[in-house]
Scaffold this active site. Structure first.
Site, PDB file in Angstrom:
ATOM      1  N   GLY A  47      -5.664  -1.159 -25.813  1.00  0.00           N
ATOM      2  CA  GLY A  47      -4.238  -1.433 -25.915  1.00  0.00           C
ATOM      3  C   GLY A  47      -3.619  -1.049 -27.242  1.00  0.00           C
ATOM      4  O   GLY A  47      -2.394  -1.005 -27.364  1.00  0.00           O
ATOM      5  N   CYS A 257       6.053   3.385   6.415  1.00  0.00           N
ATOM      6  CA  CYS A 257       6.141   4.829   6.230  1.00  0.00           C
ATOM      7  C   CYS A 257       6.446   5.483   7.575  1.00  0.00           C
ATOM      8  O   CYS A 257       5.774   5.207   8.566  1.00  0.00           O
ATOM      9  CB  CYS A 257       4.816   5.354   5.688  1.00  0.00           C
ATOM     10  SG  CYS A 257       4.714   7.156   5.603  1.00  0.00           S
ATOM     11  N   CYS A 260       3.127   7.623   8.532  1.00  0.00           N
ATOM     12  CA  CYS A 260       1.817   7.046   8.845  1.00  0.00           C
ATOM     13  C   CYS A 260       1.888   5.558   9.193  1.00  0.00           C
ATOM     14  O   CYS A 260       0.856   4.927   9.403  1.00  0.00           O
ATOM     15  CB  CYS A 260       0.847   7.250   7.682  1.00  0.00           C
ATOM     16  SG  CYS A 260       1.145   6.130   6.294  1.00  0.00           S
ATOM     17  N   CYS A 282       5.365   7.050   2.198  1.00  0.00           N
ATOM     18  CA  CYS A 282       4.417   6.727   1.130  1.00  0.00           C
ATOM     19  C   CYS A 282       4.691   7.611  -0.066  1.00  0.00           C
ATOM     20  O   CYS A 282       4.893   8.814   0.066  1.00  0.00           O
ATOM     21  CB  CYS A 282       2.978   7.016   1.571  1.00  0.00           C
ATOM     22  SG  CYS A 282       2.376   5.998   2.909  1.00  0.00           S
ATOM     23  N   CYS A 288      -1.360   9.267   2.293  1.00  0.00           N
ATOM     24  CA  CYS A 288      -0.620   9.239   3.551  1.00  0.00           C
ATOM     25  C   CYS A 288      -1.165  10.289   4.519  1.00  0.00           C
ATOM     26  O   CYS A 288      -1.390  10.011   5.691  1.00  0.00           O
ATOM     27  CB  CYS A 288       0.852   9.500   3.245  1.00  0.00           C
ATOM     28  SG  CYS A 288       1.963   9.388   4.650  1.00  0.00           S
TER      29      CYS A 288
END
Lengths: 294, 365, 218
Positions: A47, A257, A260, A282, A288
């Protein structure tokens, strides 16, 4: 199967392809080593934003030059690279970045996570599971999570050095009080390893939980601001929130979606025209497509 | 219909590249040769070299031509090329007093030591658009004579006394000379962050985008951001400096070429409570090529930063907002797809609306 | 700190063997990165590279750049220092100023105390250290390696992990068990052995003793 033949005829060929003057992976050895040394510190202090001598790349600052430098510094002959933008392998900037990597190294590329070793991404974490042999490289527009509460760089450095994030907490509290919810959209600030607050890049909140206790290493590259940082695997990553304010991912209210039918992936909306309702797809196009061809 | 949603991103890119290349290179007009840039657009070439941080007129001409005149793109091409090149040596330090002067003005004195050479400058020309410029019709000297005047390589032009030393001799200059000799900060290897050493500030400005420095100067020296400064220039010089390296075998000094720089010393009137109010101080500017407005802005901002002593955000503005590639790149990145972020933003808008007590739950989701 | 070895006195074979090409440097870097990202896991440097070069100096050969300050510890380190310097253009420095350190044999606690742990403002100014260990490493609880076993936890470690060193320098071990400086200060350490195995413990890892060859901890 190498895809670099696909790039024949592009203006890069004559410069990069067979030209012995351009080094493997574009950067000269000194530059690569500098980036590598910065990355090694980054994984030891999860970080912390490690400054590095960011080089100018064939892509503009703000367009992935940092992510690209990381990929070029870590890539080896046997790596296979996937590059996405907003989750899409075919986004023009992703294509441009990927061909730079491929034509300067001769390595293979793939749109499938399972076949890849390095995944460079702008603004998404792929939906597919990634394991310890994967390295995720995220492109970072603004590496400083405290930018909204402080502008002076010396003060920002002090805040991180002393883990003094009080003003961040105050700002989130005020946000909640003023708006009823925490309005942070993408790039939700997270506390890493219980020590550093990081800018998670504009990935959606949907993707934030993937950073926590992951199997894979995530490297963050900010070329313009000349910093890199890292989240190793199996690391504590906690979105900043309050005990009584649960962290919220984007709600889609049952949208699916249209290609899909998934409602378990991050969806993006195409607005309707002429009064028609919008449709959803997606964001992760490879995921997808795989779902549809199963 | 977003270009991201289209299949065949590579096809789209290659079509765009083909279009650019063809229309640029096959335009009806005559192709511009590289020496034409250097010969007839010298100030543009000089400016781009300065911002690229690289002295190479022919490559610069190539970059400008390839970029169709876009100065940010030209600088980008050059710096990106530099990233592929190994650094093989460092030059030996050269004192600016070795400069072979092509131009020198000293606004602070009517008769400074050494010559004032107006030189090749349009400062006092009338800004009247002349349709004949560019044709031979306006040339009033024989080319050989003009070149000789411009080059003017008599020895008096080096080691010209500096106004700074004149002031020092008159005990009118604060003494900020160092006794140590630290390595200069290399901004191409380490990012400069405040508080940074003066060499970091000077080298950042030397490579800054000219307009950005000009804007910083105007905002900070005259306001609205800053203070009112009494500004007088000491030296404004343009000339040639030798490039020397250490021979790898003999260890002797070898001259391998020369480059041109613009150098400015700005005199600062010290009037602060904690300052040496019976003296002046000097700000310094130096950049590649002939770029007077940049070097003047540099010199003024150098001393303004020093006097500011990190009290304001001036140093941060100079170090972090004046690079052309960083600023332009980030600005233009807004053209990239941002639909994931936008989707998340729309979701939060609705969440805020739903959280308001007056909104009926169950209304538009 | 000047080397008494000049180019003309260094063994030319040893010198040329120390050059890592572009792909070798990348391979070694990958080992160093993966080992630090997954503390306590064992990684291997290519046999061909390892056998050719000088053991624990390999990380320095792979990472150092122009003027990167480094130090090779030990009584007979001059030639190795000169080799590293010539091959990488890194700058031989004192222990205190070095950013990369190789410990081919042993280190005293006075020496170790001089090594930079970085600062809160700049944790990346800490030194990263390559330590040579004679003997093997093991991560398996059921391994037949006897030596010093430690328990690791923290970033990069899935829960807890056990690591056994057949031999580990006592000063280095003590520094891991008793971290004197609050994170983010500290040292990052790669341990390497004669088989080209590398295992790393960064400053972010919590290390506790399970058992040692001389002392059993209940």
């Amino acid at each position: 199967m190498t895809m670099s033949a696909v790039y024949n005829g592009s203006n890069l060929d004559s410069i990069v392809g067979e030209d012995p003057g351009i080094p493997f992976a574009l950067l000269d050895e000194e530059s690569k080593r500098e980036i590598r040394r910065a990355l090694l510190h980054a994984v030891c202090v999860p970080g912390y934003q490690v400054p590095f001598g960011s080089r100018e790349m064939p892509v503009a600052r703000g367009w992935g030059s940092g992510g690209l430098q990381i990929t070029l510094a870590i890539v080896g002959k046997t790596d296979i690279v996937k590059v996405i933008d907003q989750g899409d392998d075919e986004g023009v900037n992703a294509v441009n970045l990927r061909r730079l990597v491929v034509t300067s190294t001769g390595i293979e590329e793939s749109s499938e996570v399972v076949e890849s070793t390095i995944i460079q991404s702008r603004h998404r974490i792929p939906e597919d599971e990634m394991i310890n042999s994967h390295t995720l490289v995220l492109q970072v527009p603004v590496p400083e999570p405290l930018r909204g509460v402080e502008r002076d760089m010396r003060e920002l450095a002090r805040m991180h050095a002393e883990a003094d994030y009080s003003r961040m907490w105050v700002s989130l509290y005020e946000d909640k009080v003023r708006n009823g919810v925490i309005t942070q959209t993408t790039g939700y600030p997270c506390l890493v390893n219980g020590r550093y607050v990081v800018a998670t890049t504009p990935i959606p909140r949907w993707d934030i939980p993937r950073l926590h206790d992951s199997q894979f290493l995530t490297l963050f590259g900010a070329g313009r601001e000349k910093r890199v940082y890292a989240i190793p695997p199996y690391t504590l990553v906690e979105p900043l929130t309050f005990e009584d304010v649960p962290f919220e991912v984007e709600q889609a209210n049952g949208a699916q979606c249209r290609l899909c039918n998934s409602s378990e992936s991050f969806l993006v909306e195409s607005p309707g025209t002429n009064g028609d309702a919008g449709t959803w797809t997606c964001s992760d196009t490879a995921w997808c497509r795989a779902r549809r061809t199963k | 219909m977003g270009y991201a949603a289209a299949r065949g991103g590579l096809t789209a890119i290659r079509n765009a590249e083909d279009l650019v290349r063809t229309l640029r290179d096959m335009d009806e007009s005559e192709q511009i040769e590289l020496d034409q840039f250097i010969g007839r657009l010298r100030l543009l070439v000089d400016r781009i070299m300065g911002e690229a941080g690289m002295w190479e007129p022919r490559l610069t001409a190539l970059a400008i031509r390839q970029a169709e005149g876009d100065h940010i793109e030209s600088v980008h091409l050059l710096r990106a090329y530099k990233s592929t090149l190994p650094r093989i040596a460092s030059t030996e330090p050269v004192h600016v007093d070795e400069m072979r002067l092509l131009r020198r003005v000293v606004p602070a004195f009517r008769e400074p030591g050494g010559p004032q050479i107006l030189g090749r400058s349009t400062d006092y020309s009338a800004r009247m658009l002349d349709p004949r410029s560019g044709s031979g019709a306006t040339a009033s000297l024989e080319p050989e004579v003009a070149t000789q005047i411009a080059d003017n390589s008599s020895t008096v032009q080096t080691n010209t006394p500096r106004l700074m030393n004149v002031l020092r001799d008159m005990d009118l200059l604060t003494d900020r000379r160092r006794t140590d000799d630290p390595e200069p900060f290399d901004i191409t290897r380490t990012p400069a962050r405040p508080p940074a050493p003066r060499s970091a500030r000077l080298s950042s400005m030397a490579r800054a985008e000219t307009g950005a420095l000009l804007n910083q100067w105007y905002r900070n020296i005259l306001g609205p951001d800053g203070y009112l400064h009494e500004v007088t220039l000491g030296e404004v010089r343009h000339g040639e400096l030798p490039i020397r390296i250490k021979h790898p075998y003999t260890n002797g000094s070898v001259s391998i070429g020369a480059l041109r720089v613009t150098e400015v010393e700005a005199i600062e009137d010290l009037n602060g409570v904690d300052e040496d109010r019976d003296r002046f101080d000097i700000g310094y500017g130096l950049c590649l090529g002939h770029n007077e407005r940049k070097a003047i802005a540099m010199a003024n901002l150098d001393i303004a930063c020093h006097r500011d002593g990190s009290k304001s955000s001036l140093e941060q503005s100079i170090l972090l907002t004046t690079d052309g590639l960083d600023s332009a790149g980030f600005l233009e990145h807004l053209k990239l797809p941002h639909y994931v972020t936008f989707r998340s933003m729309m979701e939060r808008k609705i969440a805020v609306r739903n959280a308001r007590p007056t909104v009926q739950k169950g209304d538009k989701a | 700190m000047s080397s008494t070895f000049s180019l003309s006195t260094i063994d030319p074979v040893r010198l040329s063997n120390a050059f890592l090409d572009v792909h070798e440097s990348q391979h070694v870097f990958t080992v160093l990165l993966n080992s630090l990202s997954n503390p306590g896991t064992i990684h291997s440097v290519n046999q061909a590279i390892w056998e050719r070069t000088d053991g624990c100096a390999v990380p320095l050969l792979a990472l150092l750049g122009h003027e990167t300050p480094f130090c090779v510890l030990g009584d007979h380190s001059e030639e190795l220092t000169a080799i590293v310097q010539h091959v990488t253009t890194g700058r031989p420095s004192s222990l205190k100023d070095a950013r990369y350190i190789a410990i081919p044999h042993s280190v005293t606690s006075e020496e170790f105390a001089e090594i930079s742990t970085g600062s809160d403002l700049r944790p990346d100014s800490a030194a990263q250290i390559s330590v040579y260990c004679s003997g093997r490493f093991s991560t398996s609880a059921s391994s037949n390696i006897k030596g010093t076993s430690v328990r690791l936890s923290g970033p990069g470690v899935n829960g807890e992990a056990e690591l056994t060193f057949e031999h580990i320098d006592s000063v280095v071990l003590a520094s891991l068990l008793n971290r004197k400086f609050a994170f983010p200060r500290g040292h990052d350490i790669w341990f390497c052995n004669s088989e080209g195995q590398v295992v790393a413990i960064p400053r972010s890892t919590t290390v506790t003793l399970i058992s040692s060859s001389t002392k059993k901890v209940s």
